[in-house]
Design a protein around this motif. Structure first.
Motif, short mmCIF file in Angstrom:
data_model
loop_
_atom_site.label_atom_id
_atom_site.label_comp_id
_atom_site.label_asym_id
_atom_site.label_seq_id
_atom_site.Cartn_x
_atom_site.Cartn_y
_atom_site.Cartn_z
N UNK A 121 47.65 21.64 39.29
CA UNK A 121 47.62 21.36 37.86
C UNK A 121 46.20 21.46 37.35
N UNK A 122 46.05 21.59 36.05
CA UNK A 122 44.74 21.69 35.43
C UNK A 122 44.72 20.79 34.20
N UNK A 123 43.72 19.93 34.13
CA UNK A 123 43.51 19.09 32.96
C UNK A 123 42.28 19.59 32.22
N UNK A 124 41.88 18.88 31.18
CA UNK A 124 40.69 19.28 30.43
C UNK A 124 39.40 19.08 31.22
N UNK A 125 39.48 18.37 32.37
CA UNK A 125 38.26 18.06 33.12
C UNK A 125 38.25 18.63 34.53
N UNK A 126 39.42 18.80 35.17
CA UNK A 126 39.43 19.16 36.59
C UNK A 126 40.68 19.96 36.96
N UNK A 127 40.60 20.58 38.15
CA UNK A 127 41.73 21.30 38.74
C UNK A 127 42.22 20.51 39.94
N UNK A 128 43.50 20.17 39.95
CA UNK A 128 44.11 19.55 41.13
C UNK A 128 44.40 20.66 42.12
N UNK A 129 43.81 20.57 43.34
CA UNK A 129 43.82 21.70 44.26
C UNK A 129 44.13 21.23 45.67
#
Length: 398
Positions: free
Chosen positions: A159-167
């Motif tokens: 997932x991708x938020x306005x601050x980071x990428x969940x990877x």
């Protein structure tokens, strides 16, 4: 164009005036009322008419903005080659939501090829371009390690938020800050973007924010203020008409010969005159000429010969005719008559003698895809004068 019906003046006023460019005549101004897969309905004066899509080059809704530098934050490419800019985005449950100049659009994560997240310097940009075009065994985060180096980590984007990428990196769950990333390269399943495109390209649509959308269908319902695009990758995009700039049908209906890279080009007059000056071949023979810069009425780029010469091309797939006009255009009052020929696989398809300046001789020649096409100009005299020949608007048609 056939006359269908007369509309009230008040109804015409609801539609912006646009420039219509057919394949067989100069552009004209009209109002676009409706766009379907088969035709574009327009009004000119008090007449309502339909133009088949295969007879259209493009529709221009307004002046195109200057190209935007693609080396910037928020440059997105989809798997079909469509590109656009966004100011913000997020990825949740395999759906990417982008904020563009004309509003939000939602695209399945499976349609994404890559997103550039930062402005990059020259050294970083070269590395990013190589990574963004490469094949990967999974999704890839491209980290900024230094002013000179990027690093690729392969795994799975959750997932991708306005601050980071969940990877997911080898079973380890990390949250990578967007500020540390040059971009994200999404996994492609071994196929090229064009191979994954299920439909045929119908038009390239450009918006005022420099988005380039490769569409299999373009539809504008009567009275609607929004154009509906189905992209080659299957994504559905809605663009307000006020934000449209160009709907270019020419990739499917027409190709200008002068836009192609020739297989070979020979200025035979140089050999006849015994000239062996370095760079002289660029001064004579065949060259691309855009007459629109001279304020002439022209469909697009033409092919001009300075002196005698021969140029050979490979005929692109999907086209069946070569059309255009040949004209003798000396720079002054003195000139030498010329013989012009067009051959397909060395078979003579058209030949004429040009002996009067300004006289335009038209041709419409059957062709076949992948064949070698040769266009030649030969002066009637050993030491010709003023033999400039223009193949005006020479183009392939379906």
């Amino acid at each position: 164009m056939g006359l269908l019906v007369i509309l009230p003046v008040a109804m015409w006023a609801a539609f912006a005036q646009t420039e219509i460019s057919p394949t067989d005549r100069p552009p004209f101004v009209a109002s676009v009322l409706e766009i379907s897969e088969a035709a574009v309905e327009i009004s000119v004066g008090s007449q309502l008419s339909q133009l088949p899509v295969e007879q259209l080059r493009k529709i221009e809704f307004g002046a195109s903005p200057p190209p935007v530098d693609r080396n910037r934050k928020g440059a997105v490419m989809l798997i079909d080659g469509s590109t656009f800019l966004c100011s913000d985005f997020k990825l949740v449950d395999a759906q990417a939501v982008f904020t563009t100049g004309f509003g939000e659009i939602t695209v399945s994560a499976s349609k994404l090829q890559h997103i550039q997240l930062q402005m990059l310097n020259a050294a970083q940009l070269v590395q990013w371009q190589a990574i963004s075009k490469s094949r990967t065994s999974g999704d890839a985060l491209v980290l900024i390690r230094s002013e000179e180096a990027l690093e690729k980590l392969e795994g799975i984007v959750g997932g991708i938020s306005s601050a980071a990428v969940a990877f997911d990196f080898g079973g380890q769950q990390i949250n990578a800050p967007l500020t540390r990333l040059a971009g994200i390269r999404f996994y492609l399943s071994g196929e090229t973007p064009t191979e994954r495109a299920a439909d045929k390209l119908a038009a390239i649509v450009r918006d005022e924010f420099d988005g380039h959308w490769n569409a299999s269908t373009v539809q504008l319902a009567r009275g609607s203020k929004t154009a509906e695009l189905t992209l080659l990758c299957g994504a559905l995009i809605s663009i307000p008409v006020e934000n449209l700039r160009v709907v270019d049908f020419s990739s499917g209906s027409m190709q200008f010969l002068a836009d192609l890279q020739p297989l070979s080009s020979e200025a035979t007059q140089l050999m006849e005159l015994g000239l062996k000056i370095p760079g002289a071949s660029s001064l004579m023979g065949a060259r691309k000429r855009d007459l629109r810069t001279l304020e002439e009425v022209s469909l697009g780029p033409s092919l001009e010969f300075l002196g005698s010469g021969t140029v050979t091309y490979r005929i692109p797939p999907g086209f069946s005719r070569l059309v255009g006009e040949a004209e003798l255009r000396p720079a002054g009052n003195r000139f030498t008559p010329c013989r012009v020929t067009v051959r397909v696989e060395n078979k003579l398809m058209w030949e004429q003698r040009l002996k009067e300046p300004g006289q335009r001789l038209t041709f419409d020649i059957p062709i076949q895809a992948d064949a070698r096409l040769e266009v030649s100009v030969q002066a009637d005299a050993g030491f010709p004068v003023g033999n400039i020949v223009l193949f005006r608007d020479i183009r392939f048609l379906k």
